[in-house]
Design an enzyme around this catalytic site. Structure first.
Site, PDB file in Angstrom:
ATOM      1  N   THR A   1       1.214  -1.191   0.025  1.00  0.00           N
ATOM      2  CA  THR A   1      -0.248   0.248  -0.073  1.00  0.00           C
ATOM      3  C   THR A   1       1.081   1.266  -0.093  1.00  0.00           C
ATOM      4  O   THR A   1       1.785   1.253   1.176  1.00  0.00           O
ATOM      5  CB  THR A   1      -0.763   0.085   1.177  1.00  0.00           C
TER       6      THR A   1
ATOM      7  N   LYS B   1      -8.515   1.572  -2.899  1.00  0.00           N
ATOM      8  CA  LYS B   1      -7.885   0.882  -1.243  1.00  0.00           C
ATOM      9  C   LYS B   1      -7.878   2.016  -0.749  1.00  0.00           C
ATOM     10  O   LYS B   1      -8.469   1.734   0.549  1.00  0.00           O
ATOM     11  CB  LYS B   1      -6.193   0.378  -1.433  1.00  0.00           C
TER      12      LYS B   1
ATOM     13  N   LYS C   1      -1.959   4.801   8.508  1.00  0.00           N
ATOM     14  CA  LYS C   1      -0.916   4.959   7.287  1.00  0.00           C
ATOM     15  C   LYS C   1      -1.677   5.525   6.052  1.00  0.00           C
ATOM     16  O   LYS C   1      -1.616   5.707   5.740  1.00  0.00           O
ATOM     17  CB  LYS C   1       0.337   3.392   7.418  1.00  0.00           C
TER      18      LYS C   1
HETATM   19  P1  NAD Z   1       6.121  -5.009   7.296  1.00  0.00           P
HETATM   20  O1  NAD Z   1       6.928  -4.583   7.637  1.00  0.00           O
HETATM   21  O2  NAD Z   1       5.941  -6.843   8.303  1.00  0.00           O
HETATM   22  O3  NAD Z   1       7.150  -5.966   6.080  1.00  0.00           O
HETATM   23  C1  NAD Z   1       7.691  -5.221   5.392  1.00  0.00           C
HETATM   24  C2  NAD Z   1       8.989  -6.280   4.531  1.00  0.00           C
HETATM   25  O4  NAD Z   1       9.813  -5.381   3.910  1.00  0.00           O
HETATM   26  C3  NAD Z   1      10.253  -5.944   5.902  1.00  0.00           C
HETATM   27  O5  NAD Z   1      10.006  -7.764   6.542  1.00  0.00           O
HETATM   28  C4  NAD Z   1      11.279  -5.154   5.764  1.00  0.00           C
HETATM   29  O6  NAD Z   1      12.566  -5.501   5.837  1.00  0.00           O
HETATM   30  C5  NAD Z   1      10.854  -5.292   4.396  1.00  0.00           C
HETATM   31  N1  NAD Z   1      11.565  -4.076   3.209  1.00  0.00           N
HETATM   32  C6  NAD Z   1      11.986  -2.984   4.190  1.00  0.00           C
HETATM   33  N2  NAD Z   1      13.021  -2.321   3.680  1.00  0.00           N
HETATM   34  C7  NAD Z   1      13.172  -3.483   2.419  1.00  0.00           C
HETATM   35  C8  NAD Z   1      14.315  -3.300   1.104  1.00  0.00           C
HETATM   36  N3  NAD Z   1      14.986  -1.908   0.975  1.00  0.00           N
HETATM   37  N4  NAD Z   1      14.256  -4.223   0.664  1.00  0.00           N
HETATM   38  C9  NAD Z   1      14.206  -5.621   0.731  1.00  0.00           C
HETATM   39  N5  NAD Z   1      13.356  -5.558   1.446  1.00  0.00           N
HETATM   40  C10 NAD Z   1      12.289  -4.440   2.369  1.00  0.00           C
HETATM   41  O7  NAD Z   1       4.434  -5.149   7.023  1.00  0.00           O
HETATM   42  P2  NAD Z   1       3.495  -6.107   6.641  1.00  0.00           P
HETATM   43  O8  NAD Z   1       2.517  -5.966   7.552  1.00  0.00           O
HETATM   44  O9  NAD Z   1       3.841  -7.140   5.647  1.00  0.00           O
HETATM   45  O10 NAD Z   1       3.311  -4.989   5.308  1.00  0.00           O
HETATM   46  C11 NAD Z   1       3.452  -4.912   3.790  1.00  0.00           C
HETATM   47  C12 NAD Z   1       2.762  -3.909   2.947  1.00  0.00           C
HETATM   48  O11 NAD Z   1       1.295  -4.413   2.891  1.00  0.00           O
HETATM   49  C13 NAD Z   1       2.101  -2.330   3.490  1.00  0.00           C
HETATM   50  O12 NAD Z   1       2.476  -1.718   2.469  1.00  0.00           O
HETATM   51  C14 NAD Z   1       0.841  -2.383   4.549  1.00  0.00           C
HETATM   52  O13 NAD Z   1       0.850  -1.361   4.536  1.00  0.00           O
HETATM   53  C15 NAD Z   1       0.432  -3.206   3.482  1.00  0.00           C
HETATM   54  N6  NAD Z   1      -0.920  -4.495   4.267  1.00  0.00           N
HETATM   55  C16 NAD Z   1      -0.427  -4.823   5.557  1.00  0.00           C
HETATM   56  C17 NAD Z   1      -1.586  -5.355   5.790  1.00  0.00           C
HETATM   57  C18 NAD Z   1      -2.102  -6.242   7.568  1.00  0.00           C
HETATM   58  O14 NAD Z   1      -2.440  -5.908   7.548  1.00  0.00           O
HETATM   59  N7  NAD Z   1      -0.402  -5.912   7.493  1.00  0.00           N
HETATM   60  C19 NAD Z   1      -3.065  -5.224   5.413  1.00  0.00           C
HETATM   61  C20 NAD Z   1      -3.413  -4.858   4.448  1.00  0.00           C
HETATM   62  C21 NAD Z   1      -1.800  -4.423   3.283  1.00  0.00           C
END
Ligand code: NAD
Length: 290
Positions: free
Chosen positions: A87, A162, A237
């Site tokens: 997102t 979204k 966010k």
């Molecule tokens: P998260 O923080 O658990 O995962 C993100 C991952 O990206 C981390 O493991 C981090 O180490 C990695 N990362 C960061 N910078 C990086 C880089 N330069 N290279 C490689 N990896 C890198 O977050 P999440 O909960 O998995 O969410 C991911 C996305 O999905 C976000 O944009 C969030 O808004 C969206 N989202 C999350 C949810 C939820 O319920 N968690 C629901 C819908 C959408």
């Protein structure tokens, strides 16, 4: 398919693991060293992307997505699909798509709803922006990782769908919580409040499917001490992204702005971080007008 998967956090790791289970050849990379079950581990993002038919990114925000795009687009094979499921802001989604298309790639922005449970269970909903050819190529992957994919139009439209959806969700959750707190003060039992509203014109997903009052309606995070679920800081966010988009498009969104302000206070000053976004109800319970 040969798939590169970058960002193996709470969402990315189970999504990648489901692709492996479905028989795809997945190479993953996460800067924090996170891995996904069954996926090959790459040394960096470029290595994960090299030779892949589809590269999926699941990253925290638009700035990081742009950084990764700079690293991987030059290494990707012409005709491959750059599929971003994070997102992020609409501007970053459109900029990255343009950069990918200029390099002969298909680009899709495909944010999800369904949370960590949907990622693990393969029941996410994808809201997709981008060209028809890319959407057709990615369709079998959406089927593995989700239950529904809606093609919303050109690049950026997935993110637009979204953040508009989540703006409605944030606003209706607040309205539902403040109405419950008012009903308490008026001496109306919560069960009666639920029975009336859930079958009357005040109904919504927040009331009917995710009721913020414990012990009332279907099982929800309220019945589990307001553990997320969908954390208040993630709602914050998304509301930040919808207001950013509203400013850029000169759209008047006063309810979205109010919801952003309330979730900001809740997360930053009122101990809301780490709680489900429906914990707005105990917040309102404690308050008076002064
Ligand atoms: P998260 O923080 O658990 O995962 C993100 C991952 O990206 C981390 O493991 C981090 O180490 C990695 N990362 C960061 N910078 C990086 C880089 N330069 N290279 C490689 N990896 C890198 O977050 P999440 O909960 O998995 O969410 C991911 C996305 O999905 C976000 O944009 C969030 O808004 C969206 N989202 C999350 C949810 C939820 O319920 N968690 C629901 C819908 C959408």
């Amino acid at each position: 398919m040969k798939i590169g998967f970058i960002g193996l956090g709470n969402m990315g790791a189970p999504m990648a693991a489901n692709l492996v289970k479905a028989g795809h050849d997945v190479t993953g990379f996460d800067v924090a060293g996170a891995t996904a079950e069954g996926a090959t581990v790459a040394k960096n993002a470029a290595e994960a992307a090299t030779g892949a038919d589809v590269v999926i990114t699941m990253l925290p925000n638009g700035a990081i997505l742009r950084e990764i795009a700079d690293q991987i687009i030059p290494t990707m094979t012409e005709g491959a699909v750059f599929l971003d499921c994070s997102t992020v802001d609409v501007d970053s989604a459109r900029a990255v798509a343009e950069q990918a298309q200029a390099a002969g790639l298909s680009a899709l922005d495909a944010p999800v709803s369904g949370g960590v449970g949907g990622a693990a269970g393969g029941t996410l909903t994808f809201m997709v922006g981008g060209d028809d050819a890319g959407f057709a190529k990615a369709a079998p992957l959406f089927e593995v990782m989700g239950q529904k994919a809606v093609h919303c139009g050109p690049s950026g439209n997935g993110q637009a769908a979204k953040i508009c959806n989540n703006m409605i969700l944030g606003v209706t959750m607040i309205a539902t919580c403040e109405a419950f707190a008012l009903a308490d003060k008026l001496g109306l039992a919560r069960e009666a409040m639920f029975d009336v509203v859930s079958t009357s014109s005040g109904y919504s997903w927040s009331m009917n499917a995710y009721c913020p009052a414990p012990g009332v309606g279907p099982q929800s995070p309220a019945d589990n001490g307001y553990l997320p679920g969908f954390a208040a800081e993630l709602m914050l966010k998304d509301l930040g992204l919808s207001q950013q988009a509203a400013d850029a498009a000169d759209a008047d969104t006063p309810m979205g702005a109010a919801a952003l302000e309330l979730y900001k206070r809740f997360v930053e000053d009122e101990d809301g971080r780490g709680k489900d976004f429906s914990a707005m109800l105990p917040r309102f319970e404690k308050r008076t007008q002064s």
